[in-house]
Write an enzyme that holds these catalytic residues in place. Structure first.
Site, PDB file in Angstrom:
ATOM      1  N   LYS A  21      16.448   0.471  30.045  1.00 16.78           N
ATOM      2  CA  LYS A  21      15.434   1.239  30.768  1.00 16.78           C
ATOM      3  C   LYS A  21      14.037   0.719  30.445  1.00 16.78           C
ATOM      4  O   LYS A  21      13.192   0.574  31.333  1.00 16.78           O
ATOM      5  CB  LYS A  21      15.553   2.729  30.410  1.00 16.78           C
ATOM      6  CG  LYS A  21      14.601   3.641  31.182  1.00 16.78           C
ATOM      7  CD  LYS A  21      15.060   5.091  31.100  1.00 16.78           C
ATOM      8  CE  LYS A  21      14.730   5.746  29.783  1.00 16.78           C
ATOM      9  NZ  LYS A  21      13.309   6.176  29.695  1.00 16.78           N
ATOM     10  N   SER A  22      13.789   0.436  29.187  1.00  9.94           N
ATOM     11  CA  SER A  22      12.457  -0.013  28.778  1.00  9.94           C
ATOM     12  C   SER A  22      12.081  -1.337  29.429  1.00  9.94           C
ATOM     13  O   SER A  22      10.953  -1.511  29.915  1.00  9.94           O
ATOM     14  CB  SER A  22      12.403  -0.150  27.250  1.00  9.94           C
ATOM     15  OG  SER A  22      12.636   1.093  26.626  1.00  9.94           O
ATOM     16  N   ARG A 123       3.306  17.411  27.294  1.00 15.47           N
ATOM     17  CA  ARG A 123       3.350  16.192  26.481  1.00 15.47           C
ATOM     18  C   ARG A 123       1.960  15.537  26.483  1.00 15.47           C
ATOM     19  O   ARG A 123       1.442  15.175  27.527  1.00 15.47           O
ATOM     20  CB  ARG A 123       4.425  15.234  27.003  1.00 15.47           C
ATOM     21  CG  ARG A 123       5.811  15.849  26.949  1.00 15.47           C
ATOM     22  CD  ARG A 123       6.864  14.964  27.580  1.00 15.47           C
ATOM     23  NE  ARG A 123       7.105  13.753  26.804  1.00 15.47           N
ATOM     24  CZ  ARG A 123       7.993  12.826  27.140  1.00 15.47           C
ATOM     25  NH1 ARG A 123       8.700  12.966  28.253  1.00 15.47           N
ATOM     26  NH2 ARG A 123       8.167  11.748  26.394  1.00 15.47           N
ATOM     27  N   SER A 169       3.749   4.872  21.139  1.00 13.09           N
ATOM     28  CA  SER A 169       3.343   3.484  21.376  1.00 13.09           C
ATOM     29  C   SER A 169       3.126   3.222  22.862  1.00 13.09           C
ATOM     30  O   SER A 169       2.537   2.203  23.236  1.00 13.09           O
ATOM     31  CB  SER A 169       4.403   2.526  20.831  1.00 13.09           C
ATOM     32  OG  SER A 169       5.614   2.647  21.567  1.00 13.09           O
ATOM     33  N   GLN A 170       3.593   4.130  23.718  1.00 11.78           N
ATOM     34  CA  GLN A 170       3.447   3.925  25.161  1.00 11.78           C
ATOM     35  C   GLN A 170       1.986   3.914  25.597  1.00 11.78           C
ATOM     36  O   GLN A 170       1.648   3.285  26.602  1.00 11.78           O
ATOM     37  CB  GLN A 170       4.227   4.990  25.930  1.00 11.78           C
ATOM     38  CG  GLN A 170       5.730   4.812  25.845  1.00 11.78           C
ATOM     39  CD  GLN A 170       6.497   5.917  26.547  1.00 11.78           C
ATOM     40  OE1 GLN A 170       5.914   6.926  26.950  1.00 11.78           O
ATOM     41  NE2 GLN A 170       7.792   5.736  26.694  1.00 11.78           N
ATOM     42  N   ASP A 311      15.215   6.482  19.979  1.00 12.90           N
ATOM     43  CA  ASP A 311      16.168   6.968  20.977  1.00 12.90           C
ATOM     44  C   ASP A 311      17.593   7.063  20.451  1.00 12.90           C
ATOM     45  O   ASP A 311      18.483   7.546  21.157  1.00 12.90           O
ATOM     46  CB  ASP A 311      16.128   6.076  22.223  1.00 12.90           C
ATOM     47  CG  ASP A 311      14.886   6.340  23.067  1.00 12.90           C
ATOM     48  OD1 ASP A 311      14.219   7.362  22.833  1.00 12.90           O
ATOM     49  OD2 ASP A 311      14.587   5.520  23.950  1.00 12.90           O
ATOM     50  N   LYS A 408      18.955  10.617  34.109  1.00 14.63           N
ATOM     51  CA  LYS A 408      17.622  10.109  33.780  1.00 14.63           C
ATOM     52  C   LYS A 408      17.680   8.666  33.297  1.00 14.63           C
ATOM     53  O   LYS A 408      16.805   7.858  33.611  1.00 14.63           O
ATOM     54  CB  LYS A 408      16.995  11.005  32.719  1.00 14.63           C
ATOM     55  CG  LYS A 408      15.608  10.616  32.272  1.00 14.63           C
ATOM     56  CD  LYS A 408      15.096  11.630  31.274  1.00 14.63           C
ATOM     57  CE  LYS A 408      13.783  11.204  30.647  1.00 14.63           C
ATOM     58  NZ  LYS A 408      12.686  11.172  31.626  1.00 14.63           N
TER      59      LYS A 408
END
EC number: 2.5.1.19
Length: 423
Positions: A21-22, A123, A169-170, A311, A408
């Site tokens: 996904k990343s 968030r 970190s995003q 994760d 998701k």
């Protein structure tokens, strides 16, 4: 319809890891900004990545789903969107955070509105918003200060900005992805060692693959010069996060599981999960294109810092519930900002199934004990559902509510378990 798991014995199974996904998010975003056409081969097609695709299309990128993968006609760093564009990123924190900086490059004079689900609006993104302002952009919050929904407007001038790094970190990745199209070089300083820093390596690796290097000093200083991404063919590697659930089957049920489509040299931080299982007593064998995990003896508790592998914390926690001694997992404080408060949800769910669990600001300790079945509310969190499905197969009579939430990141998760004879 709920999904009930019954107890299973030792396994001998093989699975193929779904795409990362990343890597998919980043490859799509960079291809949408690039000069020329790109082909993203083997992308993850799931709720989160589809949200990114639709958002990029709203920002002017031409993206076509083909049998070979996504064909992306880039915007050459000049996303073009309609006035009043609203990007509803639902529950995808990655999409909202990464695209916040991309919105700085858009031509809209009214800016781009980014919003999401009720949980998304809890968030924090204030740290990213502050950095955007420092680099020349504008951020206006429409409800609570520092939280979505917000309106982002350029330009992205460049210069120096400082981030804390302790929440996500995003925020750093978001700015790095847009940085090549700033007027001046972008110089990011990070006050503390960033959490989930392996994701910064993923960002840097994909940027470099499309022709733009990131110069960094450790994980506390990043510099990007003005440049242009170049369109190319890019193949997405397999996902260690999703593979962790299959590896955990071998650890919890006994027997062995092989997962293919994994890069042994990957920068994915969740590779650490394999090392954790080895430390707990599992045998690890490196295959040509994957990894085999085998357990033939009792699991042992360990102490481990999972800051770089967030994760897989929940997957490790459910494995730890079946060990013969306690396990302490540190580096988990930032998980409260995920799709759910993962530390609180994991602790509460393990307790409901019979474990004793201690939590502190940055650690969770699991004390194994006799376990029993129960009904689990995953709180709309895909990773909670998948991790506790694994534990359910070891304990039996465990029912997962809202099993569709796995869509998701891993829509075919339940199909994979069924194909292995586990449902």
């Amino acid at each position: 319809m709920d999904q009930t798991l019954q107890q299973h014995g030792p396994v001998d199974l093989a699975f193929t890891a779904p795409p990362s996904k990343s890597f998919t998010h980043r490859a799509l975003i960079i291809a949408a900004l690039a000069d020329g056409e790109s082909l993203i081969r083997g992308p993850l097609i799931a709720e989160d990545t589809l949200l990114t695709v639709r958002a990029l299309q709203a920002l002017g990128a031409d993206i076509t789903d083909t049998p070979e993968g996504y064909r992306v006609q880039g915007t050459d760093g000049r996303p073009d969107c309609a006035e009043g564009t609203v990007l509803d990123l639902k529950n995808s924190g990655t999409s909202l955070r990464l695209l916040s900086s991309i919105a700085l490059l858009c031509s809209s004079t009214a800016g781009v509105t980014l919003t999401g689900s009720p949980r998304m609006q809890q968030r924090p993104i204030g740290e990213l918003g502050d950095a955007i302002r420092t680099l020349g952009g504008s951020v206006r919050y429409l409800a609570a200060d520092g939280y979505p929904p917000c309106v982002v407007q350029g330009p992205l001038v460049g210069g120096e900005a400082t981030l804390d790094g302790s929440v996500s970190s995003q925020f750093i990745s978001s700015l790095l992805l847009a940085a090549p199209y700033a007027v001046r070089p972008v110089d990011l300083k990070v006050a503390r060692q960033p959490v989930s820093r392996s994701y910064l390596e993923i960002t840097g690796a994909v940027m470099a693959a499309f022709g733009v290097p990131v110069r960094r000093v450790g994980y506390t200083h990043f510099t990007v010069q003005p440049a242009r991404y170049r369109g190319r063919e890019y193949t997405v590697e397999g996902d260690y996060s999703s593979a962790s659930y299959f590896f955990a089957l071998a650890a919890t049920l006994g027997g062995k599981v092989t997962v293919r489509n994994l890069n042994h040299d990957s920068v994915q931080g969740d590779r650490l999960f394999v090392a954790a299982l080895k430390a707990m007593g599992c045998r690890v064998t490196r295959e040509t294109d994957g990894v085999t995990i085998e357990r033939t003896k009792n699991l042992h508790g360990i102490s481990i810092d999972m800051t770089t592998a967030p994760d897989t914390v929940q997957t490790l926690a459910v494995v730890a519930a079946l060990a013969d001694s306690p396990t302490t997992i540190t580096g988990v404080g930032h998980l409260q900002y995920k799709e759910s408060d993962r530390v609180a949800v994991t602790a509460g769910t393990l307790r409901a199934l019979g474990c004793t669990v201690d939590i502190s600001a940055d650690a969770i300790t699991i004390h194994p004990g006799p376990l029993h079945g129960g009904v689990i509310d995953p709180h709309d969190d895909h990773r909670t559902a998948m991790a506790f499905a694994v534990l359910g197969l070891a304990v039996g009579d465990v029912t997962i509510e809202d099993p569709a939430c796995v869509g998701k990141s891993f829509p075919k998760f339940w199909n994979a378990l069924a194909a292995g004879g586990l449902l």
